[in-house]
Design a protein around this motif. Structure first.
Motif, PDB file in Angstrom:
ATOM      1  N   ASP A   1     -58.149  28.332 -38.204  1.00  0.00           N
ATOM      2  CA  ASP A   1     -57.609  28.734 -36.908  1.00  0.00           C
ATOM      3  C   ASP A   1     -56.480  29.746 -37.030  1.00  0.00           C
ATOM      4  O   ASP A   1     -56.482  30.776 -36.354  1.00  0.00           O
ATOM      5  CB  ASP A   1     -57.155  27.511 -36.100  1.00  0.00           C
ATOM      6  CG  ASP A   1     -56.217  26.594 -36.877  1.00  0.00           C
ATOM      7  OD1 ASP A   1     -56.000  26.828 -38.082  1.00  0.00           O
ATOM      8  OD2 ASP A   1     -55.694  25.637 -36.264  1.00  0.00           O
ATOM      9  N   THR A   2     -55.516  29.494 -37.902  1.00  0.00           N
ATOM     10  CA  THR A   2     -54.348  30.377 -38.013  1.00  0.00           C
ATOM     11  C   THR A   2     -54.359  31.251 -39.257  1.00  0.00           C
ATOM     12  O   THR A   2     -53.531  32.152 -39.383  1.00  0.00           O
ATOM     13  CB  THR A   2     -53.048  29.555 -38.015  1.00  0.00           C
ATOM     14  OG1 THR A   2     -53.045  28.694 -39.172  1.00  0.00           O
ATOM     15  CG2 THR A   2     -52.925  28.719 -36.751  1.00  0.00           C
ATOM     16  N   GLY A   3     -55.271  30.983 -40.191  1.00  0.00           N
ATOM     17  CA  GLY A   3     -55.323  31.759 -41.421  1.00  0.00           C
ATOM     18  C   GLY A   3     -54.164  31.499 -42.347  1.00  0.00           C
ATOM     19  O   GLY A   3     -53.885  32.305 -43.240  1.00  0.00           O
ATOM     20  N   GLN A   4     -53.491  30.347 -42.184  1.00  0.00           N
ATOM     21  CA  GLN A   4     -52.346  30.032 -43.038  1.00  0.00           C
ATOM     22  C   GLN A   4     -52.791  29.444 -44.369  1.00  0.00           C
ATOM     23  O   GLN A   4     -53.770  28.697 -44.446  1.00  0.00           O
ATOM     24  CB  GLN A   4     -51.419  29.041 -42.327  1.00  0.00           C
ATOM     25  CG  GLN A   4     -50.630  29.649 -41.187  1.00  0.00           C
ATOM     26  CD  GLN A   4     -49.804  28.603 -40.463  1.00  0.00           C
ATOM     27  OE1 GLN A   4     -50.349  27.780 -39.731  1.00  0.00           O
ATOM     28  NE2 GLN A   4     -48.497  28.641 -40.681  1.00  0.00           N
ATOM     29  N   TYR A   5     -52.039  29.803 -45.375  1.00  0.00           N
ATOM     30  CA  TYR A   5     -52.267  29.280 -46.734  1.00  0.00           C
ATOM     31  C   TYR A   5     -51.963  27.785 -46.728  1.00  0.00           C
ATOM     32  O   TYR A   5     -50.895  27.365 -46.292  1.00  0.00           O
ATOM     33  CB  TYR A   5     -51.332  30.033 -47.676  1.00  0.00           C
ATOM     34  CG  TYR A   5     -51.392  29.662 -49.137  1.00  0.00           C
ATOM     35  CD1 TYR A   5     -52.578  29.701 -49.847  1.00  0.00           C
ATOM     36  CD2 TYR A   5     -50.217  29.334 -49.816  1.00  0.00           C
ATOM     37  CE1 TYR A   5     -52.611  29.410 -51.199  1.00  0.00           C
ATOM     38  CE2 TYR A   5     -50.232  29.043 -51.165  1.00  0.00           C
ATOM     39  CZ  TYR A   5     -51.435  29.080 -51.856  1.00  0.00           C
ATOM     40  OH  TYR A   5     -51.453  28.790 -53.206  1.00  0.00           O
TER      41      TYR A   5
END
Length: 282
Positions: A201-205
């Motif tokens: 959803d957010t592309g966070q690591y």
């Protein structure tokens, strides 16, 4: 949020193109490497205590194994050409050539202008893990390394046992350099045993508990003479947090093996990248 254009779905549907097709890369002679490994003898062994780092040397044509002797533990690895510290591991290009996480047969590449294989992954007891339901994989070249600057930015606190600081101290001790000079050598790492990915959803690591267990290892063939620096991450298996004194941590072990004479006949250490370096400058 701006209103999508009428052709939004058509734009999204465009097929992706691999940026750096790697079919043209010279394949490592894995059969020869494995045959040489069969008769190899141990020449060195070091133990990296939790929340510390240590340096080690590997001669070109030798093997080095990073293992979890007591339990799951993430490690942050830096590599240098042993006599030229300007040549160091290039995680970004390794990622571009092989993907976000390395596997058996992949290579660790050095920085520009050298751009040559530094080490080849020989064996990995976690090859079975593949990709999990969250998109997590093991041994990433996407994370940077936990560091005291980001820790202070997010928490307002100083913490001195991050992998960045651990590697800085280890290199300072090994090279007999002041901390500020050693720190300039520390670079983005191979996150050994770390299970990571990006949220959809957010592309966070993200990170999750490493699947490594006691006895798991990843082994490399040294393509060039190497100086390695390895930190036992203060996050332990990185299942909850990193940069922490509360996480359960275990040591890491590095063992080095030399092959028998003649087993690598015909093999040669790769030369520096052959680009002319003219850059079309008039």
């Amino acid at each position: 949020m701006p209103k999508p254009p009428k052709d939004a779905e058509a734009r999204r549907a465009i097929a992706p193109v691999i940026c750096y097709p790697n079919e043209g890369l010279r394949s490592p002679p894995m059969a020869q490497y494995r045959a040489a490994r069969e008769g190899a003898t141990e020449t060195g062994r070091i133990l990296i205590a939790p929340r510390t780092a240590r340096c080690f040397y590997v001669t070109a044509g030798s093997f080095f194994r990073i293992s979890c002797p007591d339990g799951p533990q993430v490690g942050d690895l830096n590599l240098f050409e042993a006599r030229n510290l300007d040549e160091r591991f290039y995680s970004g290009k390794t990622r571009a050539l092989h993907g976000s996480h390395i596997r058996t047969g992949d290579r660790l590449w050095s920085c520009l202008p050298y751009l040559r294989p530094m080490a080849t992954v020989m064996e990995d007891t976690l090859d079975w893990y593949g990709v999990d339901e969250h998109g997590g994989r093991v041994h990433d070249v996407i994370g940077t390394r936990c560091d005291p600057y980001t820790h202070h930015l997010l928490s307002g606190q100083d913490y001195h046992h991050t992998c960045h600081s651990n590697l800085t101290r280890a290199l300072a001790d090994e090279l007999q350099k002041p901390l500020h000079e050693a720190e300039a050598l520390v670079h983005d790492v191979l996150n050994v045993f770390m299970c990571t990915g990006f949220t959809r959803d957010t592309g966070q690591y993200f990170m999750k508990a490493s699947p490594a267990r006691k006895g798991d290892y990843i082994e490399f063939f040294a393509e060039i003479d190497l100086l390695g620096a390895l930190s036992a991450c203060p996050g332990g298996d990185c299942g909850a947090e990193h940069s922490s004194d509360s996480a359960q941590c275990h040591p890491l072990e590095v063992t080095i093996h030399a092959p028998p004479a003649g087993s690598l006949d015909g093999w040669y250490s790769p030369s520096n990248n052959r680009y002319s370096r003219r850059h079309a400058h008039n």
